[in-house]
Design an enzyme around this catalytic site. Sequence first.
Site, PDB file in Angstrom:
ATOM      1  N   LYS A 166       5.600  -0.864 -34.076  1.00 63.09           N
ATOM      2  CA  LYS A 166       6.086  -2.219 -34.259  1.00 63.09           C
ATOM      3  C   LYS A 166       5.561  -2.894 -35.507  1.00 63.09           C
ATOM      4  O   LYS A 166       4.522  -2.671 -35.911  1.00 63.09           O
ATOM      5  CB  LYS A 166       5.843  -3.262 -33.150  1.00 63.09           C
ATOM      6  CG  LYS A 166       6.274  -2.753 -31.941  1.00 63.09           C
ATOM      7  CD  LYS A 166       5.906  -3.733 -30.723  1.00 63.09           C
ATOM      8  CE  LYS A 166       4.362  -3.760 -30.481  1.00 63.09           C
ATOM      9  NZ  LYS A 166       4.155  -4.478 -29.300  1.00 63.09           N
ATOM     10  N   THR A 208       4.279 -17.257 -31.412  1.00 63.23           N
ATOM     11  CA  THR A 208       4.831 -15.681 -31.258  1.00 63.23           C
ATOM     12  C   THR A 208       3.889 -15.402 -30.274  1.00 63.23           C
ATOM     13  O   THR A 208       3.644 -14.090 -29.939  1.00 63.23           O
ATOM     14  CB  THR A 208       4.094 -15.000 -32.610  1.00 63.23           C
ATOM     15  OG1 THR A 208       2.616 -15.447 -32.905  1.00 63.23           O
ATOM     16  CG2 THR A 208       5.094 -15.395 -33.909  1.00 63.23           C
ATOM     17  N   GLY A 245       2.714 -13.447 -27.108  1.00 70.45           N
ATOM     18  CA  GLY A 245       3.383 -12.721 -25.972  1.00 70.45           C
ATOM     19  C   GLY A 245       4.633 -12.087 -26.581  1.00 70.45           C
ATOM     20  O   GLY A 245       5.534 -11.383 -25.597  1.00 70.45           O
ATOM     21  N   THR A 246       5.012 -11.938 -27.899  1.00 72.37           N
ATOM     22  CA  THR A 246       5.979 -11.019 -28.435  1.00 72.37           C
ATOM     23  C   THR A 246       5.905  -9.750 -27.740  1.00 72.37           C
ATOM     24  O   THR A 246       6.889  -9.060 -27.541  1.00 72.37           O
ATOM     25  CB  THR A 246       6.056 -11.342 -30.029  1.00 72.37           C
ATOM     26  OG1 THR A 246       4.848 -10.791 -30.613  1.00 72.37           O
ATOM     27  CG2 THR A 246       6.405 -12.546 -30.207  1.00 72.37           C
ATOM     28  N   GLY A 247       4.544  -9.255 -27.944  1.00 70.78           N
ATOM     29  CA  GLY A 247       4.597  -7.464 -27.777  1.00 70.78           C
ATOM     30  C   GLY A 247       4.897  -7.133 -26.291  1.00 70.78           C
ATOM     31  O   GLY A 247       5.620  -6.496 -25.896  1.00 70.78           O
ATOM     32  N   CYS A 248       4.217  -8.325 -25.271  1.00 78.75           N
ATOM     33  CA  CYS A 248       4.427  -8.212 -23.910  1.00 78.75           C
ATOM     34  C   CYS A 248       5.954  -8.227 -23.647  1.00 78.75           C
ATOM     35  O   CYS A 248       6.618  -7.119 -23.017  1.00 78.75           O
ATOM     36  CB  CYS A 248       3.765  -9.284 -23.111  1.00 78.75           C
ATOM     37  SG  CYS A 248       2.035  -9.262 -23.339  1.00 78.75           S
TER      38      CYS A 248
END
Length: 289
Positions: free
Chosen positions: A180, A213, A215-218
């Site tokens: 990412k 932003t 929690g975007t990865g979760c």
Amino acid sequence: MTTRPPITLSIAGTDPSGGAGIHADLKTFTARKTMGTTVITALVAQNTHGVSRVYPIDVDFVADQFESVLGDLPVDATKSGMLGSRDLVELVVARAAEGRLGFYTVDPVMIATSGHRLLETDAVDAVRTHLLPVADLITPNLPEAALLISDDEPEAQTTEAMRDQARRLLERGPGAVLLKGGHGSHDEVIDILATADGQVREFTHPRVTTMNTHGTGCTLSAAITAEAAVLGREHTEIGSGILGEAVGNALDYLARALTSAADWQLSLNPEGAHGPIDHQVDIVRGRPA
């Protein structure tokens, strides 16, 4: 004739502010039309300003949670997030090796944005050597990808360096790598999907300028897991083409959720706060799924 929805499982820590971890995963699973289940690995005190404390769950109780879910429900796809210790990593590896997790996505959560370390030092090697080989997909960001390669690997600064690191991570055994690019500084966010069959694909989205932003990865890994559960019910296997479709759908959902929440102000103390994204963008706002 009996029917059931696709079933997804999140293995992760909590977030009482609702933006990340188990809370974000369940919202995302629902938004992407699956039935979400959970195995909680840690109780985390955090909010839009960061993590203040982590309370690990005993490994034997985590094992009991696994048995409660896997002994009763046919899980189509799973994601893991926060696995704080080597023992937890090894427990998840054992469950994956049993073939009970369905399509398995590893979000290698190591360090919170606030700088709070979420993975014990001796667990990093376990992730590198034991967890990655049982994953169908890993979704590291730029600093996580570098750490998964080695302790002294620099973060990728260019698209070509991202491609190179994605290929090197494939050598550790996962079926695919989604590297990412959100931690980069360019106006466009470039994400690289590399699969074990040699395919490499780029996904490009305009960068959404926002402080929200958290929690975007979760959310992205949960959305991919949900897409894999849905598509896996429609196809006999998830090859690189189907996985590319799942990743593309999930990235589009994340972009909509980021855009919808870009101007939100939720914190009582907005200075330095990173608010959540709008997980309900397609449900409440009635936008296309």
